[in-house]
Design an enzyme around this catalytic site. Structure first.
Site, mmCIF file in Angstrom:
data_model
loop_
_atom_site.group_PDB
_atom_site.id
_atom_site.type_symbol
_atom_site.label_atom_id
_atom_site.label_comp_id
_atom_site.label_asym_id
_atom_site.label_seq_id
_atom_site.Cartn_x
_atom_site.Cartn_y
_atom_site.Cartn_z
ATOM 1 N N PRO A 88 0.813 -1.228 0.000
ATOM 2 C CA PRO A 88 0.000 0.000 0.000
ATOM 3 C C PRO A 88 0.840 1.268 0.000
ATOM 4 O O PRO A 88 0.323 2.352 -0.242
ATOM 5 C CB PRO A 88 -0.831 -0.105 1.292
ATOM 6 C CG PRO A 88 -0.419 -1.336 1.985
ATOM 7 C CD PRO A 88 0.607 -2.064 1.181
ATOM 8 N N GLU A 115 1.717 -7.795 8.124
ATOM 9 C CA GLU A 115 1.891 -6.344 8.318
ATOM 10 C C GLU A 115 2.858 -5.747 7.299
ATOM 11 O O GLU A 115 3.194 -4.579 7.369
ATOM 12 C CB GLU A 115 2.402 -6.049 9.735
ATOM 13 C CG GLU A 115 1.349 -6.234 10.811
ATOM 14 C CD GLU A 115 0.105 -5.388 10.575
ATOM 15 O OE1 GLU A 115 0.228 -4.170 10.391
ATOM 16 O OE2 GLU A 115 -0.994 -5.982 10.552
ATOM 17 N N ARG A 152 -3.566 -6.389 -21.128
ATOM 18 C CA ARG A 152 -4.376 -5.763 -22.179
ATOM 19 C C ARG A 152 -3.551 -4.821 -23.049
ATOM 20 O O ARG A 152 -3.965 -4.460 -24.149
ATOM 21 C CB ARG A 152 -5.537 -4.968 -21.562
ATOM 22 C CG ARG A 152 -6.466 -5.794 -20.728
ATOM 23 C CD ARG A 152 -7.637 -4.988 -20.234
ATOM 24 N NE ARG A 152 -8.562 -4.661 -21.314
ATOM 25 C CZ ARG A 152 -8.635 -3.504 -21.927
ATOM 26 N NH1 ARG A 152 -7.850 -2.514 -21.560
ATOM 27 N NH2 ARG A 152 -9.488 -3.321 -22.901
ATOM 28 N N ASP A 167 -10.093 2.855 -24.612
ATOM 29 C CA ASP A 167 -10.304 2.636 -23.182
ATOM 30 C C ASP A 167 -10.329 3.928 -22.405
ATOM 31 O O ASP A 167 -9.616 4.863 -22.727
ATOM 32 C CB ASP A 167 -9.112 1.866 -22.595
ATOM 33 C CG ASP A 167 -9.243 0.389 -22.763
ATOM 34 O OD1 ASP A 167 -10.334 -0.058 -23.117
ATOM 35 O OD2 ASP A 167 -8.240 -0.297 -22.531
HETATM 36 N N1 ADE Z 1 -1.153 -4.907 -0.187
HETATM 37 C C1 ADE Z 1 -2.099 -4.543 0.701
HETATM 38 N N2 ADE Z 1 -2.811 -3.505 0.259
HETATM 39 C C2 ADE Z 1 -2.313 -3.189 -0.979
HETATM 40 C C3 ADE Z 1 -2.624 -2.203 -1.947
HETATM 41 N N3 ADE Z 1 -3.592 -1.304 -1.758
HETATM 42 N N4 ADE Z 1 -1.909 -2.178 -3.072
HETATM 43 C C4 ADE Z 1 -0.902 -3.060 -3.273
HETATM 44 N N5 ADE Z 1 -0.556 -4.012 -2.384
HETATM 45 C C5 ADE Z 1 -1.254 -4.073 -1.249
#
Ligand code: ADE
Length: 251
Positions: A88, A115, A152, A167
């Site tokens: 994330p 985590e 794609r 697209d």
């Molecule tokens: N792992 C956990 N959440 C994620 C996200 N939003 N993007 C990429 N990998 C992740």
């Protein structure tokens, strides 16, 4: 293009890459997706891949050793490839990234779990990708999203090249509205321009609608567009048309 995916949950990928466009692209040899479990690289009798965080706190952290060993093995085989961690905290994935990655002969995707990764493994990554500002239980779904979007972009995977060119996001705008038969459904008629078969008028209408949608739904994207004078005129027409129509929820 070859795509290697390093994961603790190889079974999650079963099926998703076998159907429809991705399945056909694999069968036709356009993409070669290989799933690699990294549990076998775990330490000790239990093949441990994670441990509690130094300094305390909830959850478990992926140990750097097993990941590094798995990556070393992957690098031994096949063309050089960037290693991409799914997390994330990565760069937010978008169409430009999909298009650029699709030009490479190979990529290695590493799915996180728990985590997250021990910080010391991060220098092994050439890039970190997030698929959006929310936290998932791991990198497996993000890896599927990345593989789908970049597949794609590989010439030949999507039958009709125009469908990629048109697209949403391909040129920085959202896609124009689409309609299919019947021409009138529950007293809702398709726009008249689509009925007369006049190709350049249809193309102009579509461009105007794509610009209108982008300004209405994604002003952040709209601000980045370089509009031609023709674009401005088509957007004016679309704005005029829309001010006459009752706003359609979720148009
Ligand atoms: N792992 C956990 N959440 C994620 C996200 N939003 N993007 C990429 N990998 C992740």
């Amino acid at each position: 293009m070859r795509i290697d995916i390093l994961t603790l949950l190889p079974a999650t990928f079963t099926g998703v890459f076998d159907e429809s466009i991705l399945g056909a692209a694999r069968r036709n040899g356009l993409i070669d997706i290989r799933i690699h479990p990294f549990r076998p690289y775990g330490e000790g009798r239990h093949r441990t891949v994670d441990d509690t965080p130094f300094g305390g706190g909830p959850g478990m952290v992926l140990k750097p050793g097993p990941l590094a060993a798995a990556l070393a093995d992957l690098r031994k085989d096949g063309p050089p490839a960037p290693v991409i961690g799914l997390t994330p905290q990565g760069h937010v994935f978008d169409q430009t990234m999909a298009r650029e990655l699709a030009r490479l002969p190979r990529v290695i995707l590493v799915c996180g779990r728990y985590e997250g990764f021990d910080e010391r493994i991060l220098p092994e990554f050439d890039l970190q990708i997030s698929i959006g500002d929310y936290v998932l239980t791991g990198g497996e779904f993000p890896a599927m999203v990345v593989v789908d979007a970049l597949s794609r972009m590989i010439p030949g995977t999507v039958g009709d090249p125009d469908s990629v060119r048109e697209d949403s996001f391909f040129d920085g705008t959202l896609d124009h509205p689409q309609y299919t038969r019947p021409a009138i459904w529950q007293e809702r008629a398709i726009p008249a321009v689509l009925r007369d078969g006049h190709h350049s008028r249809i193309a102009d209408w579509r461009r105007g609608e794509a610009l209108w949608r982008t300004v209405a739904h994604r002003p952040d994207l709209f601000r980045q567009l370089a509009l031609s004078s023709r674009d401005r005129a088509l957007l004016q027409d679309a704005l005029a048309n829309h001010s006459q129509s009752i706003p359609d929820k979720g148009a």
